[in-house]
Structure formats: structure tokens, C-alpha cells
Design an enzyme around this catalytic site. Sequence first.
Site, PDB file in Angstrom:
ATOM      1  N   THR A  87       0.711  -1.015  -0.162  1.00  0.00           N
ATOM      2  CA  THR A  87      -0.066   0.100   0.130  1.00  0.00           C
ATOM      3  C   THR A  87       0.793   1.071   0.089  1.00  0.00           C
ATOM      4  O   THR A  87       1.883   1.520   0.781  1.00  0.00           O
ATOM      5  CB  THR A  87      -0.732  -0.096   1.186  1.00  0.00           C
ATOM      6  N   LYS A 162      -7.878   1.343  -3.242  1.00  0.00           N
ATOM      7  CA  LYS A 162      -7.492   1.109  -1.631  1.00  0.00           C
ATOM      8  C   LYS A 162      -7.411   2.152  -0.756  1.00  0.00           C
ATOM      9  O   LYS A 162      -8.259   1.971   0.336  1.00  0.00           O
ATOM     10  CB  LYS A 162      -6.067   0.298  -1.761  1.00  0.00           C
ATOM     11  N   LYS A 237      -1.672   5.027   8.856  1.00  0.00           N
ATOM     12  CA  LYS A 237      -0.762   5.075   7.455  1.00  0.00           C
ATOM     13  C   LYS A 237      -1.847   5.252   6.224  1.00  0.00           C
ATOM     14  O   LYS A 237      -1.531   6.332   5.354  1.00  0.00           O
ATOM     15  CB  LYS A 237      -0.080   3.630   7.179  1.00  0.00           C
TER      16      LYS A 237
HETATM   17  P1  NAD Z   1       5.804  -5.830   7.277  1.00  0.00           P
HETATM   18  O1  NAD Z   1       6.568  -4.778   7.861  1.00  0.00           O
HETATM   19  O2  NAD Z   1       5.489  -6.942   8.185  1.00  0.00           O
HETATM   20  O3  NAD Z   1       6.713  -6.439   5.972  1.00  0.00           O
HETATM   21  C1  NAD Z   1       7.457  -5.572   5.118  1.00  0.00           C
HETATM   22  C2  NAD Z   1       8.909  -6.293   4.816  1.00  0.00           C
HETATM   23  O4  NAD Z   1       9.673  -5.546   4.179  1.00  0.00           O
HETATM   24  C3  NAD Z   1       9.604  -6.460   6.083  1.00  0.00           C
HETATM   25  O5  NAD Z   1       9.941  -7.993   6.219  1.00  0.00           O
HETATM   26  C4  NAD Z   1      10.923  -5.913   5.756  1.00  0.00           C
HETATM   27  O6  NAD Z   1      11.994  -6.497   6.258  1.00  0.00           O
HETATM   28  C5  NAD Z   1      10.937  -5.863   4.458  1.00  0.00           C
HETATM   29  N1  NAD Z   1      11.628  -4.654   3.827  1.00  0.00           N
HETATM   30  C6  NAD Z   1      11.820  -3.493   4.205  1.00  0.00           C
HETATM   31  N2  NAD Z   1      12.661  -2.784   3.232  1.00  0.00           N
HETATM   32  C7  NAD Z   1      13.147  -3.719   2.316  1.00  0.00           C
HETATM   33  C8  NAD Z   1      13.936  -3.546   1.151  1.00  0.00           C
HETATM   34  N3  NAD Z   1      14.461  -2.590   0.888  1.00  0.00           N
HETATM   35  N4  NAD Z   1      14.270  -4.824   0.447  1.00  0.00           N
HETATM   36  C9  NAD Z   1      13.686  -5.810   0.716  1.00  0.00           C
HETATM   37  N5  NAD Z   1      12.860  -6.073   2.073  1.00  0.00           N
HETATM   38  C10 NAD Z   1      12.620  -4.977   2.780  1.00  0.00           C
HETATM   39  O7  NAD Z   1       4.481  -5.332   6.725  1.00  0.00           O
HETATM   40  P2  NAD Z   1       3.142  -5.959   6.116  1.00  0.00           P
HETATM   41  O8  NAD Z   1       2.351  -5.916   7.291  1.00  0.00           O
HETATM   42  O9  NAD Z   1       4.055  -7.252   5.446  1.00  0.00           O
HETATM   43  O10 NAD Z   1       2.805  -5.167   5.086  1.00  0.00           O
HETATM   44  C11 NAD Z   1       3.205  -4.974   3.902  1.00  0.00           C
HETATM   45  C12 NAD Z   1       2.367  -3.910   2.967  1.00  0.00           C
HETATM   46  O11 NAD Z   1       1.094  -4.456   2.855  1.00  0.00           O
HETATM   47  C13 NAD Z   1       2.192  -2.519   3.721  1.00  0.00           C
HETATM   48  O12 NAD Z   1       2.359  -1.545   2.607  1.00  0.00           O
HETATM   49  C14 NAD Z   1       1.037  -2.601   4.121  1.00  0.00           C
HETATM   50  O13 NAD Z   1       0.317  -1.242   4.365  1.00  0.00           O
HETATM   51  C15 NAD Z   1       0.032  -3.365   3.445  1.00  0.00           C
HETATM   52  N6  NAD Z   1      -0.854  -4.184   3.874  1.00  0.00           N
HETATM   53  C16 NAD Z   1      -0.728  -4.731   5.160  1.00  0.00           C
HETATM   54  C17 NAD Z   1      -1.814  -5.243   5.587  1.00  0.00           C
HETATM   55  C18 NAD Z   1      -1.615  -5.896   7.132  1.00  0.00           C
HETATM   56  O14 NAD Z   1      -2.729  -6.422   7.684  1.00  0.00           O
HETATM   57  N7  NAD Z   1      -0.551  -6.136   7.469  1.00  0.00           N
HETATM   58  C19 NAD Z   1      -2.977  -5.319   4.905  1.00  0.00           C
HETATM   59  C20 NAD Z   1      -3.223  -4.679   3.879  1.00  0.00           C
HETATM   60  C21 NAD Z   1      -2.165  -4.086   3.305  1.00  0.00           C
END
Ligand code: NAD
Length: 290
Positions: A87, A162, A237
Site C-alpha cells: 500500500t 485502496k 498510514k
Molecule cells: P511488514 O513490515 O511485516 O513487512 C515488510 C517487509 O519488507 C519486512 O519484512 C521488511 O524487512 C521488508 N523490507 C523493508 N525494506 C526492504 C527492502 N529495501 N528490500 C527488501 N525487503 C525490505 O509489513 P506487512 O504487514 O507485511 O505489510 C506490507 C504492505 O502491505 C504494507 O504496504 C502494508 O500497508 C500493506 N498491507 C498490510 C496489511 C496487514 O494487515 N498487515 C493489510 C493490507 C495491506
Amino acid sequence: MKIGFIGLGNMGAPMAANLAKAGHDVTGFDTAGVSVEGVTKAETAIDAVRGAEAVITMLPNGDILRAVADQIIPRMEKGAVFIDCSTVDVDSARDVADQAEQAGLLAVDAPVSGGIGGAAAGTLTFMAGGSDAAFAKAAPLFGIMGQKAVHCGAAGAGQAAKICNNMILGVTMIATCEAFALADKLGLDRQKMFDVVSTSSGYSWSMNAYCPAPGVGPQSPADNGYKPGFAAELMLKDLRLSQQAAESADADTPMGQIATALYEQFVEAEDGKGMDFSAMLPRFEKRGSS
Ligand code: NAD
């Protein structure tokens, strides 16, 4: 299909695992060194995308997406599809899609709804933006990671859908919570409040499917001490993204603005961090009219 997957966090890890389980050859990279069952671990993002027909990113924000895109787009195979499921802000999504297309790639922005449970179960909803050809190439993968994919329009349309959806969600959750807190103070039983509103014109997903009052309506994070679910800081966010988009598109979104300010206060100045976004109800209960 040979797939590169970058960002194996709470959402990305189960999504990549489901693609591997379905028989795809998935190579994953995460700066935190995460390992995922069935997914080959790469040492760099560039290693993860080498020879891939599809590359999926699931990253925290638009700045990180732009930085990863700068690294991997020049190394991706011509004709491959770049699918960003994070997102992020609409401008980052459009710029990255532009950059990918100029490099001879297909590009889709495809943020998801359904949370960690949906990612694990393979029941996410994808909201996609990009060309017909890009959507067609990504669609079979959406079919594995999710149960529904809507092609919303050109690049950025997925992110637009979204943040509009989540702006409505933030606003209706606040309205539902403040109405419960008012009903309490008026001496109205919570079950009666639910029975009336869930079948009257005040109904919404926040009331009917995710009721913020414990012991009322279907099981929800309220019944589990407000453990997320969907964390208040993730709602903040998304609301901030809605306000960034509203400013750049010159749109008037006063309710979105108030919801953003309330979640900001809840997460940054009160006790909302780490709580489900429906924990606005105990917050309102503690407060009076001034
Ligand atoms: P998260 O923080 O658990 O995962 C993000 C991952 O990206 C981490 O493991 C981090 O180490 C990795 N990362 C950061 N920088 C990086 C880079 N340069 N190269 C490679 N990896 C890198 O977050 P999440 O909950 O998995 O969410 C991910 C996305 O999905 C976000 O944009 C969030 O807004 C969206 N989202 C989350 C949810 C939810 O319920 N968690 C629901 C819908 C959408």
C-alpha cells in the site's frame, strides 16, 4: 512460472509461500534475512529477480518501493511483469509503473485487502491498476494468493481504490465507536444497539462484520482484547495516504481529514499503538464531551 518476491514480512511471507505451494518457482529477498518454506532465499534483490517472469513486491511504503524499483527494474527480463502489492501513495505507484514500462516491462499496482489472515488463507482481494496485458499476466497469480481481483483502471487506480476504501473504513469505524460510547452514556444496552443499527440505515462493515463492542455481533478483535486484526497504526498510514492523495488531486475530504487527526492522536499521543483500529471504542468511553 519463475517468480521473484521482495518483502517477506507479515503479508509477503504467506503470499510467497502460497505461490510456492501452488508449484511456482519462487525466489525471495527481504533485508531482514527472512526464510519462507518452499521459497529459495536470495542474498540480494537483484538475485531474486534474475530470470523471473514476474516480480512481486510487498514493502512498507512508497520511498522503499521506489528504492527497490531503481535497483531491480534495470535487471528484470524484458516482457516480465512487475506487480507491486504494497500500500503506497498513488504518485509512487504511477512513477514506478512508468519507469517499468519504459524499461520494456509490464506493471501492475495491486494493493490488497484481507489482512494477515487473508494472506495466509489465500483469500485476499486485489485492487489492480495497469494495462490489460499487465493485468492478464498477473491475474493467475492473484488467483492463487486471493479470491478476487478487480482491474480498476490504469496505473495507480489500484492504490486509488485502496485508499478511498480505507478512508471510508476509518471514518465509519470512528462513527460506530462514538455512537456506541454515546449509547452507553444514554443507558442503551449494547446488544440492543447492535440489533437495531446492524439492520437499520446506520449499518456498515464496521458495525456488522467487525463490531468494536466486545461480546456483541460476530467474533472480532474486540473479543480478543483489541489485539490486531488491523492495527491502528496501519489505519493511520492509509488515512495519511488518502490525505496526501486528496491534496495532490485538490479534493475536499473533511471526514477523512478528521479521521486522520483522530487516529494520529490515538496512535501517537494516546495508547493506540499496537492495538486494533477498533480500540477507538474504549478510547471514546474514557472521554467526555470536552
Ligand atoms: P511488514 O513490515 O511485516 O513487512 C515488510 C517487509 O519488507 C519486512 O519484512 C521488511 O524487512 C521488508 N523490507 C523493508 N525494506 C526492504 C527492502 N529495501 N528490500 C527488501 N525487503 C525490505 O509489513 P506487512 O504487514 O507485511 O505489510 C506490507 C504492505 O502491505 C504494507 O504496504 C502494508 O500497508 C500493506 N498491507 C498490510 C496489511 C496487514 O494487515 N498487515 C493489510 C493490507 C495491506
